[in-house]
Design a protein around this motif. Structure first.
Motif, PDB file in Angstrom:
ATOM      1  N   GLU A 188       0.832  -1.212   0.000  1.00  0.00           N
ATOM      2  CA  GLU A 188       0.000   0.000   0.000  1.00  0.00           C
ATOM      3  C   GLU A 188       0.863   1.256   0.000  1.00  0.00           C
ATOM      4  N   PRO A 189       0.443   2.280  -0.747  1.00  0.00           N
ATOM      5  CA  PRO A 189       1.185   3.547  -0.720  1.00  0.00           C
ATOM      6  C   PRO A 189       0.788   4.370   0.509  1.00  0.00           C
ATOM      7  N   ALA A 190       1.453   5.471   0.699  1.00  0.00           N
ATOM      8  CA  ALA A 190       1.011   6.420   1.721  1.00  0.00           C
ATOM      9  C   ALA A 190      -0.375   6.921   1.307  1.00  0.00           C
ATOM     10  N   SER A 191      -1.244   7.163   2.295  1.00  0.00           N
ATOM     11  CA  SER A 191      -2.620   7.570   1.955  1.00  0.00           C
ATOM     12  C   SER A 191      -2.980   8.887   2.603  1.00  0.00           C
ATOM     13  N   SER A 192      -3.779   9.661   1.884  1.00  0.00           N
ATOM     14  CA  SER A 192      -4.357  10.877   2.458  1.00  0.00           C
ATOM     15  C   SER A 192      -5.863  10.775   2.354  1.00  0.00           C
ATOM     16  N   TYR A 193      -6.537  11.137   3.421  1.00  0.00           N
ATOM     17  CA  TYR A 193      -7.996  11.217   3.418  1.00  0.00           C
ATOM     18  C   TYR A 193      -8.320  12.702   3.512  1.00  0.00           C
ATOM     19  N   ILE A 194      -9.021  13.172   2.487  1.00  0.00           N
ATOM     20  CA  ILE A 194      -9.177  14.629   2.353  1.00  0.00           C
ATOM     21  C   ILE A 194     -10.659  15.006   2.367  1.00  0.00           C
ATOM     22  N   ILE A 195     -11.001  15.927   3.245  1.00  0.00           N
ATOM     23  CA  ILE A 195     -12.376  16.447   3.282  1.00  0.00           C
ATOM     24  C   ILE A 195     -12.365  17.798   2.584  1.00  0.00           C
ATOM     25  N   ARG A 196     -13.105  17.845   1.485  1.00  0.00           N
ATOM     26  CA  ARG A 196     -13.116  19.067   0.690  1.00  0.00           C
ATOM     27  C   ARG A 196     -14.477  19.732   0.846  1.00  0.00           C
ATOM     28  N   SER A 197     -14.472  20.943   1.363  1.00  0.00           N
ATOM     29  CA  SER A 197     -15.736  21.623   1.647  1.00  0.00           C
ATOM     30  C   SER A 197     -16.166  22.509   0.483  1.00  0.00           C
ATOM     31  N   ILE A 198     -17.403  22.309   0.022  1.00  0.00           N
ATOM     32  CA  ILE A 198     -17.932  23.142  -1.070  1.00  0.00           C
ATOM     33  C   ILE A 198     -18.154  24.565  -0.561  1.00  0.00           C
ATOM     34  N   GLN A 199     -18.525  24.662   0.718  1.00  0.00           N
ATOM     35  CA  GLN A 199     -18.870  25.960   1.293  1.00  0.00           C
ATOM     36  C   GLN A 199     -17.756  27.005   1.140  1.00  0.00           C
ATOM     37  N   ASN A 200     -16.536  26.612   1.453  1.00  0.00           N
ATOM     38  CA  ASN A 200     -15.463  27.615   1.388  1.00  0.00           C
ATOM     39  C   ASN A 200     -14.213  27.145   0.649  1.00  0.00           C
ATOM     40  N   GLY A 201     -14.299  25.994  -0.004  1.00  0.00           N
ATOM     41  CA  GLY A 201     -13.162  25.524  -0.806  1.00  0.00           C
ATOM     42  C   GLY A 201     -12.011  24.952   0.016  1.00  0.00           C
ATOM     43  N   SER A 202     -12.180  24.811   1.329  1.00  0.00           N
ATOM     44  CA  SER A 202     -11.063  24.311   2.145  1.00  0.00           C
ATOM     45  C   SER A 202     -10.830  22.824   1.878  1.00  0.00           C
ATOM     46  N   ARG A 203      -9.612  22.378   2.126  1.00  0.00           N
ATOM     47  CA  ARG A 203      -9.306  20.951   2.023  1.00  0.00           C
ATOM     48  C   ARG A 203      -8.541  20.571   3.278  1.00  0.00           C
ATOM     49  N   THR A 204      -9.140  19.633   4.021  1.00  0.00           N
ATOM     50  CA  THR A 204      -8.525  19.215   5.285  1.00  0.00           C
ATOM     51  C   THR A 204      -7.941  17.822   5.054  1.00  0.00           C
ATOM     52  N   ILE A 205      -6.654  17.688   5.325  1.00  0.00           N
ATOM     53  CA  ILE A 205      -5.948  16.463   4.928  1.00  0.00           C
ATOM     54  C   ILE A 205      -5.482  15.683   6.156  1.00  0.00           C
ATOM     55  N   VAL A 206      -5.832  14.398   6.189  1.00  0.00           N
ATOM     56  CA  VAL A 206      -5.298  13.507   7.234  1.00  0.00           C
ATOM     57  C   VAL A 206      -4.474  12.435   6.514  1.00  0.00           C
ATOM     58  N   ASN A 207      -3.201  12.313   6.896  1.00  0.00           N
ATOM     59  CA  ASN A 207      -2.295  11.383   6.199  1.00  0.00           C
ATOM     60  C   ASN A 207      -2.045  10.118   6.995  1.00  0.00           C
TER      61      ASN A 207
END
Ligand code: FRU
Length: 327
Positions: free
Chosen positions: A117-136
């Motif tokens: 398995e490669p390194a993984s990121s789980y990303i929450i992308r909010s439509i409201q303000n365009g933010s991207r929150t990344i958990v690696n």
């Protein structure tokens, strides 16, 4: 031919697009789910590859000839994930015997035996303000300085007389510092850039001190208490040998500062009255770096033109999904 070697981690990004960032301990239905290859250096290379292909196609006198490389830790050579990652750069022309083909060179990647398995990121992308929150999550063993020395030796044995530019994501500062010091010794004419991105990460200032070009992120600058790219660049300039310093600032574009002239330039993301409709900010900074690395290899462009080009590219990127069709 110049060699441009990017050293950094490769991720598999799982992106959930949500109406707004969720409350802690709540439930929320996502609008979309996407899985794509990510990682700062791989994202930068994906964009760079497009730029090089279109520059080649134009046959302009100022076209840029660069051979791009990725140095990254990947799963086992035989793992299905490795195949997926490598083929995600398939945009290049079929290399074959064509020495001008713009294909990313993976020959210096480190394949980790027994890891599927490669390194993984789980990303929450909010439509409201365009933010991207990344958990690696990454359990691939990191590259060591000794492994890098082997890579640099192999490269130097083949290309010691040719121009090379080494760009580091700057993830593990102690290792990266050892890599830079070694390069300075064996390839003294090479150019070195580093990305100073993660807020509050210890050792990034020491890394920046050794580079020729530094890319600072807004989140790192804010974590140091700076309120603008100008404040960051002017304050950091004395603590690096770099002559080109750059700082991205989200919707406000980016800025550059040069030494010894002290020239400061701001590149706005858009003109007044030209609204930006944000679709995907994941990798906007990586796209900016691609634009700058491309511009910095183009001796005929002015500093303003290089910055405007990179900012324009990142602005275009945030308005589309992923990295395809940026040129
Ligand atoms: C975006 C990105 C993602 C990756 C993460 C790694 O800049 O490279 O593609 O998952 O950051 O920190």
């Amino acid at each position: 031919m110049k060699h441009l070697i990017l050293v950094g981690a490769c991720y598999l990004d799982t992106i959930l697009t949500v109406p707004q960032f969720p409350e802690e301990d709540s439930k929320l239905r996502a609008k979309a789910l996407q899985v794509r290859r990510g990682g700062n250096c791989p994202n930068t290379l994906e964009v760079l590859q497009q730029l090089l292909i279109s520059s080649d196609a134009q046959h302009h006198q100022d076209r840029v000839h660069i051979r791009p490389y990725l140095v990254s830790c990947l799963p086992d050579r035989d793992a299905a994930a490795t195949d997926k990652i490598l083929s995600s750069f398939g945009g290049g022309r079929d290399g074959g015997d064509d020495e001008n083909a713009v294909l990313v060179d993976f020959s210096h990647c480190l394949y980790r035996k027994g890891h599927d398995e490669p390194a993984s990121s789980y990303i929450i992308r909010s439509i409201q303000n365009g933010s991207r929150t990344i958990v690696n999550y990454n359990d691939l063993p990191e590259m060591t300085t000794d492994e890098f020395k082997g890579i640099a030796d192999a490269f130097a044995a083949e290309h010691s007389d040719e121009e090379s530019w080494w760009h580091f994501e700057g993830r593990i500062p102690e290792t990266t510092l050892g890599c830079i010091q070694y390069l300075r010794r064996i390839l003294p004419k090479s150019t070195i850039s580093v990305e100073v991105e993660k807020p509050n990460r210890e050792g990034l200032v020491e890394l920046a001190a050794e580079a020729d070009t530094v890319f600072y992120s807004k989140s790192w600058a804010e974590s140091r208490g700076y309120h603008s790219p100008e404040e960051c660049l002017r304050a950091e300039a004395p603590s690096t040998r770099a002559t080109v310093l750059l700082c991205t600032w989200g919707a406000e574009g980016a800025a550059s500062f040069c030494k010894p002239s002290g020239e400061y330039i701001h590149g706005p993301a858009n003109q007044p009255g030209e609204p930006i409709s944000v679709v995907d900010t994941i990798g906007a900074g990586d796209t900016f770096i691609a634009g700058m690395l491309y511009g910095l290899h183009n001796e005929t462009w002015s500093r303003e033109a290089k910055l405007a080009f990179a900012v324009g590219l990142a602005t275009k990127k945030v308005q589309i999904e992923g990295f395809a069709h940026l040129t």
